[in-house]
Scaffold this motif. Structure first.
Motif, short mmCIF file in Angstrom:
data_model
loop_
_atom_site.label_atom_id
_atom_site.label_comp_id
_atom_site.label_asym_id
_atom_site.label_seq_id
_atom_site.Cartn_x
_atom_site.Cartn_y
_atom_site.Cartn_z
N ALA A 14 0.79 -1.23 0.00
CA ALA A 14 0.00 0.00 0.00
C ALA A 14 0.83 1.28 0.00
O ALA A 14 0.27 2.36 0.03
CB ALA A 14 -0.94 0.00 1.20
N LYS A 20 -1.43 1.86 -3.05
CA LYS A 20 -1.66 3.19 -2.47
C LYS A 20 -2.99 3.75 -2.94
O LYS A 20 -3.78 4.25 -2.14
CB LYS A 20 -0.52 4.13 -2.86
N ALA A 23 -5.79 1.97 -1.17
CA ALA A 23 -5.90 2.39 0.23
C ALA A 23 -6.58 3.75 0.33
O ALA A 23 -7.47 3.95 1.17
CB ALA A 23 -4.52 2.44 0.88
N VAL A 35 -2.76 -0.44 6.29
CA VAL A 35 -1.76 -0.21 5.24
C VAL A 35 -0.56 -1.09 5.57
O VAL A 35 0.07 -0.92 6.60
CB VAL A 35 -1.35 1.28 5.22
N ASP A 37 3.18 -2.66 4.19
CA ASP A 37 4.24 -2.57 3.19
C ASP A 37 5.58 -2.68 3.89
O ASP A 37 5.71 -2.35 5.06
CB ASP A 37 4.15 -1.24 2.43
N GLY A 43 5.10 4.15 3.38
CA GLY A 43 3.87 3.74 4.04
C GLY A 43 3.37 4.80 5.01
O GLY A 43 2.17 5.08 5.09
N VAL A 46 1.63 7.56 3.18
CA VAL A 46 0.25 7.20 2.84
C VAL A 46 -0.64 7.38 4.06
O VAL A 46 -1.74 7.93 3.97
CB VAL A 46 0.16 5.75 2.31
N PHE A 59 -0.83 1.28 10.21
CA PHE A 59 0.27 0.88 9.34
C PHE A 59 0.95 -0.34 9.93
O PHE A 59 1.20 -0.41 11.12
CB PHE A 59 1.30 2.00 9.18
#
Length: 61
Positions: A14, A20, A23, A35, A37, A43, A46, A59
């Motif tokens: 993501a 991305k 998300a 999220v 990654d 990340g 994001v 995250f």
């Protein structure tokens, strides 16, 4: 219109590209987003973008 209110989405990869975009879209239409990654720096970017738009997320590296 599609609504993901009260749904949880886990999006891998993501931090960039399609992950991305997915998300951001899912958060925009009401999902709580996880999220995930390996790229922690991207990340977190994001995460901040989603938070600025009022999204709910976590995250995971």
């Amino acid at each position: 219109m599609l609504s993901l209110e009260n749904k949880v989405s886990i999006i891998t990869g993501a931090a960039m590209g399609m992950g991305k975009s997915t998300a951001l879209l899912f958060a925009k239409i009401g999902a709580k987003v996880v999220v995930a990654d390996f790229n922690e720096e991207a990340g977190n970017e994001v995460v901040e973008e989603i938070k600025q738009n009022g999204g709910k997320l976590h995250f995971v590296r």
